[in-house]
Design a protein around this motif. Structure first.
Motif, PDB file in Angstrom:
ATOM      1  N   ASP A  91      45.347  32.787 -21.583  1.00  0.00           N
ATOM      2  CA  ASP A  91      46.384  32.279 -20.687  1.00  0.00           C
ATOM      3  C   ASP A  91      45.811  31.402 -19.580  1.00  0.00           C
ATOM      4  O   ASP A  91      46.430  30.425 -19.176  1.00  0.00           O
ATOM      5  CB  ASP A  91      47.171  33.438 -20.067  1.00  0.00           C
TER       6      ASP A  91
ATOM      7  N   ASN B 108      46.971  27.655 -18.959  1.00  0.00           N
ATOM      8  CA  ASN B 108      47.546  27.345 -17.657  1.00  0.00           C
ATOM      9  C   ASN B 108      46.856  26.132 -17.043  1.00  0.00           C
ATOM     10  O   ASN B 108      47.486  25.319 -16.369  1.00  0.00           O
ATOM     11  CB  ASN B 108      47.418  28.557 -16.731  1.00  0.00           C
TER      12      ASN B 108
ATOM     13  N   THR C 162      51.886  27.185 -21.965  1.00  0.00           N
ATOM     14  CA  THR C 162      51.885  28.633 -22.171  1.00  0.00           C
ATOM     15  C   THR C 162      51.912  28.903 -23.665  1.00  0.00           C
ATOM     16  O   THR C 162      52.140  27.996 -24.471  1.00  0.00           O
ATOM     17  CB  THR C 162      53.122  29.285 -21.521  1.00  0.00           C
TER      18      THR C 162
ATOM     19  N   GLY D 122      52.005  26.662 -15.844  1.00  0.00           N
ATOM     20  CA  GLY D 122      52.245  27.591 -16.961  1.00  0.00           C
ATOM     21  C   GLY D 122      51.849  28.996 -16.563  1.00  0.00           C
ATOM     22  O   GLY D 122      50.941  29.206 -15.801  1.00  0.00           O
TER      23      GLY D 122
END
Length: 86
Positions: free
Chosen positions: A42, A46, A51, A85
């Motif tokens: 993640d 990001n 995402t 994100g």
């Protein structure tokens, strides 16, 4: 500058005998490359403004949709709202 690039992109696409076939093949290769992005955690996604949900959305789009344009649209809409994100 962006308008110039967009115009050049459209002009190149119409220069080919089968522009829709070219777009479908390009999307197929990009969907294949999405697998590499799906392996990112993640934090890394990001960092580029995406995402895992965005990747699922992109993977579900039809082949005649330009995935790079759609990916840019998602990132720009987040940047306008000031949201990264998650």
């Amino acid at each position: 500058m962006r308008d110039y690039i967009l115009t050049q992109s459209i002009a190149r696409e119409t220069a080919f005998a089968f522009p829709k076939l070219r777009r479908i093949i390009r999307s197929w290769f990009m969907k294949r490359d999405l697998r590499t992005l799906e392996r990112f955690d993640d934090y890394m996604l990001n960092d580029i403004g995406l995402t895992h949900g965005d990747l699922r959305h992109l993977r579900g789009l039809p082949l005649d949709v330009d995935l790079s344009h759609e990916m840019d649209r998602i990132r720009e809409s987040r940047a306008r709202r000031g949201v990264r994100g998650r």
